[in-house]
Design a protein around this motif. Structure first.
Motif, PDB file in Angstrom:
ATOM      1  N   PHE A  24       0.886  -1.122  -0.449  1.00 52.24           N
ATOM      2  CA  PHE A  24      -0.112  -0.333   0.050  1.00 52.24           C
ATOM      3  C   PHE A  24       1.077   1.371  -0.002  1.00 52.24           C
ATOM      4  N   GLN A  25       1.669   1.537   0.557  1.00 51.01           N
ATOM      5  CA  GLN A  25       2.777   2.559   0.749  1.00 51.01           C
ATOM      6  C   GLN A  25       3.274   2.870   0.177  1.00 51.01           C
ATOM      7  N   GLN A  26       3.883   1.797  -1.097  1.00 56.03           N
ATOM      8  CA  GLN A  26       4.327   1.986  -1.822  1.00 56.03           C
ATOM      9  C   GLN A  26       3.989   2.550  -3.648  1.00 56.03           C
ATOM     10  N   GLY A  27       2.694   2.206  -2.996  1.00 53.86           N
ATOM     11  CA  GLY A  27       1.446   2.884  -4.121  1.00 53.86           C
ATOM     12  C   GLY A  27       0.931   4.369  -3.861  1.00 53.86           C
ATOM     13  N   LEU A  28       1.284   4.751  -2.623  1.00 52.87           N
ATOM     14  CA  LEU A  28       1.466   6.450  -2.355  1.00 52.87           C
ATOM     15  C   LEU A  28       1.910   7.125  -3.200  1.00 52.87           C
ATOM     16  N   LYS A  29       1.493   8.748  -3.229  1.00 52.88           N
ATOM     17  CA  LYS A  29       2.067   9.376  -4.167  1.00 52.88           C
ATOM     18  C   LYS A  29       3.285   9.534  -3.390  1.00 52.88           C
ATOM     19  N   PRO A  30       4.341   9.965  -4.364  1.00 55.25           N
ATOM     20  CA  PRO A  30       5.933  10.173  -3.876  1.00 55.25           C
ATOM     21  C   PRO A  30       5.965  10.579  -2.280  1.00 55.25           C
ATOM     22  N   TRP A  31       5.091  11.928  -2.057  1.00 54.27           N
ATOM     23  CA  TRP A  31       5.109  12.937  -1.059  1.00 54.27           C
ATOM     24  C   TRP A  31       5.208  12.000   0.028  1.00 54.27           C
ATOM     25  N   ILE A  32       3.547  11.975  -0.531  1.00 56.53           N
ATOM     26  CA  ILE A  32       3.127  11.139   0.769  1.00 56.53           C
ATOM     27  C   ILE A  32       3.685  10.030   1.114  1.00 56.53           C
ATOM     28  N   CYS A  33       4.439   9.010   0.903  1.00 54.94           N
ATOM     29  CA  CYS A  33       5.300   7.692   0.771  1.00 54.94           C
ATOM     30  C   CYS A  33       6.524   8.226   1.913  1.00 54.94           C
ATOM     31  N   SER A  34       6.684   9.187   1.177  1.00 53.52           N
ATOM     32  CA  SER A  34       8.375   9.356   2.372  1.00 53.52           C
ATOM     33  C   SER A  34       7.936  10.082   3.486  1.00 53.52           C
ATOM     34  N   GLY A  35       6.461  10.529   3.722  1.00 53.02           N
ATOM     35  CA  GLY A  35       6.171  10.561   5.026  1.00 53.02           C
ATOM     36  C   GLY A  35       6.186   9.876   5.574  1.00 53.02           C
ATOM     37  N   VAL A  36       5.442   8.741   4.232  1.00 52.07           N
ATOM     38  CA  VAL A  36       4.728   7.808   5.774  1.00 52.07           C
ATOM     39  C   VAL A  36       6.124   7.067   6.215  1.00 52.07           C
ATOM     40  N   ALA A  37       7.166   6.341   5.306  1.00 50.03           N
ATOM     41  CA  ALA A  37       8.204   6.002   4.962  1.00 50.03           C
ATOM     42  C   ALA A  37       8.763   6.025   6.901  1.00 50.03           C
ATOM     43  N   ILE A  38       9.092   7.599   7.183  1.00 43.69           N
ATOM     44  CA  ILE A  38      10.306   7.490   8.393  1.00 43.69           C
ATOM     45  C   ILE A  38       9.824   7.186   9.307  1.00 43.69           C
ATOM     46  N   PHE A  39       8.562   6.485   9.171  1.00 46.45           N
ATOM     47  CA  PHE A  39       8.170   5.550  11.023  1.00 46.45           C
ATOM     48  C   PHE A  39       7.871   4.472  10.912  1.00 46.45           C
ATOM     49  N   GLU A  40       8.342   3.943   9.007  1.00 45.11           N
ATOM     50  CA  GLU A  40       9.040   2.557   9.902  1.00 45.11           C
ATOM     51  C   GLU A  40       8.159   1.641  10.211  1.00 45.11           C
TER      52      GLU A  40
ATOM     53  N   THR B 193       4.574  -0.871   9.899  1.00 44.14           N
ATOM     54  CA  THR B 193       4.210  -2.644   9.942  1.00 44.14           C
ATOM     55  C   THR B 193       2.829  -3.166   9.609  1.00 44.14           C
ATOM     56  N   THR B 194       2.262  -2.229   9.775  1.00 43.84           N
ATOM     57  CA  THR B 194       0.168  -2.011  10.176  1.00 43.84           C
ATOM     58  C   THR B 194      -0.485  -1.313   8.947  1.00 43.84           C
ATOM     59  N   TYR B 195      -0.957  -2.262   8.581  1.00 44.63           N
ATOM     60  CA  TYR B 195      -1.515  -1.897   6.908  1.00 44.63           C
ATOM     61  C   TYR B 195      -2.782  -0.473   7.615  1.00 44.63           C
ATOM     62  N   MET B 196      -3.743  -0.322   8.185  1.00 44.51           N
ATOM     63  CA  MET B 196      -4.132   0.217   9.197  1.00 44.51           C
ATOM     64  C   MET B 196      -4.301   1.609   9.911  1.00 44.51           C
ATOM     65  N   VAL B 197      -2.493   1.426  10.170  1.00 45.83           N
ATOM     66  CA  VAL B 197      -1.344   2.071  11.027  1.00 45.83           C
ATOM     67  C   VAL B 197      -0.366   2.894  10.127  1.00 45.83           C
ATOM     68  N   VAL B 198      -0.552   2.701   8.591  1.00 50.05           N
ATOM     69  CA  VAL B 198       0.167   3.048   7.345  1.00 50.05           C
ATOM     70  C   VAL B 198      -1.453   4.252   6.941  1.00 50.05           C
ATOM     71  N   VAL B 199      -2.188   3.401   6.507  1.00 57.11           N
ATOM     72  CA  VAL B 199      -3.137   4.043   5.974  1.00 57.11           C
ATOM     73  C   VAL B 199      -3.438   5.473   6.855  1.00 57.11           C
ATOM     74  N   GLN B 200      -3.450   5.156   8.000  1.00 52.91           N
ATOM     75  CA  GLN B 200      -3.947   6.233   8.416  1.00 52.91           C
ATOM     76  C   GLN B 200      -3.049   7.556   8.845  1.00 52.91           C
ATOM     77  N   LYS B 201      -1.970   7.183   9.046  1.00 50.82           N
ATOM     78  CA  LYS B 201      -0.630   8.365   8.620  1.00 50.82           C
ATOM     79  C   LYS B 201      -0.860   8.904   7.217  1.00 50.82           C
ATOM     80  N   ALA B 202      -1.273   8.458   6.307  1.00 46.21           N
ATOM     81  CA  ALA B 202      -1.258   8.568   5.245  1.00 46.21           C
ATOM     82  C   ALA B 202      -2.451   9.577   4.461  1.00 46.21           C
ATOM     83  N   MET B 203      -3.327   9.409   5.530  1.00 45.77           N
ATOM     84  CA  MET B 203      -4.327  10.008   5.462  1.00 45.77           C
ATOM     85  C   MET B 203      -3.948  11.370   6.255  1.00 45.77           C
ATOM     86  N   ILE B 204      -3.338  11.400   7.670  1.00 49.96           N
ATOM     87  CA  ILE B 204      -2.953  13.084   7.993  1.00 49.96           C
ATOM     88  C   ILE B 204      -1.961  13.308   7.338  1.00 49.96           C
ATOM     89  N   ILE B 205      -0.502  12.823   6.733  1.00 53.45           N
ATOM     90  CA  ILE B 205      -0.244  14.033   5.892  1.00 53.45           C
ATOM     91  C   ILE B 205      -1.190  14.389   5.061  1.00 53.45           C
TER      92      ILE B 205
END
Length: 142
Positions: free
Chosen positions: A105-121, A123-135
């Motif tokens: 899921f993270q790999q398919g995000l817009k690059p600037w959102i993916c970069s923001g999510v990636a720094i958190f490392e 591993t949980t799908y719903m947390v990645v989704v939530q962080k992407a929504m926040i960003i």
């Protein structure tokens, strides 16, 4: 149908499911049943034949390709997550572990959102989704 079976504890799944068939699906079933004769058709066999008829391999292959090529693009994170979830069921081996699902899921995000999510490392799908929504939401507020 599987959800209904789990709810009401149906034993004769094939008979129950075929009862609800209408139109072309019912004609297909009646002809299959006539070919089978008096032999009882198992639920596994029924679902295999049904999927071969109404969801052939080329369609499954196309859905797999759609999933593998899926990117957020112009969609919001919410829209992307919805499409991701819809297509993920066609490639269970790609999302059969929480970490794999989150990473894909993270790999398919817009690059600037993916970069923001990636720094958190994450591993949980719903947390990645939530962080992407926040960003995404924070950028819209700027």
């Amino acid at each position: 149908m599987e959800k209904a079976f789990a709810l009401v504890k149906v034993d004769q799944k094939t008979d129950f499911a075929s009862y609800f068939m209408k139109g072309k699906a019912n004609y297909w079933w009646e002809s299959r049943k006539a070919l089978k004769g008096d032999d009882i058709m198992t639920w596994d066999r029924f679902t295999k034949l049904f999927l071969e008829k109404y969801f052939p391999r080329y369609m499954k292959n196309q859905m797999e390709i759609n999933f593998l090529e899926l990117k957020q693009g112009n969609m919001s994170v919410t829209e992307y997550e919805s499409k991701f979830t819809k297509l993920a069921r066609f490639v269970p081996e790609q999302v059969d572990a929480e970490e794999k699902r989150a990473k894909r899921f993270q790999q398919g995000l817009k690059p600037w959102i993916c970069s923001g999510v990636a720094i958190f490392e994450l591993t949980t799908y719903m947390v990645v989704v939530q962080k992407a929504m926040i960003i995404e939401g924070k950028s819209e507020m700027s």
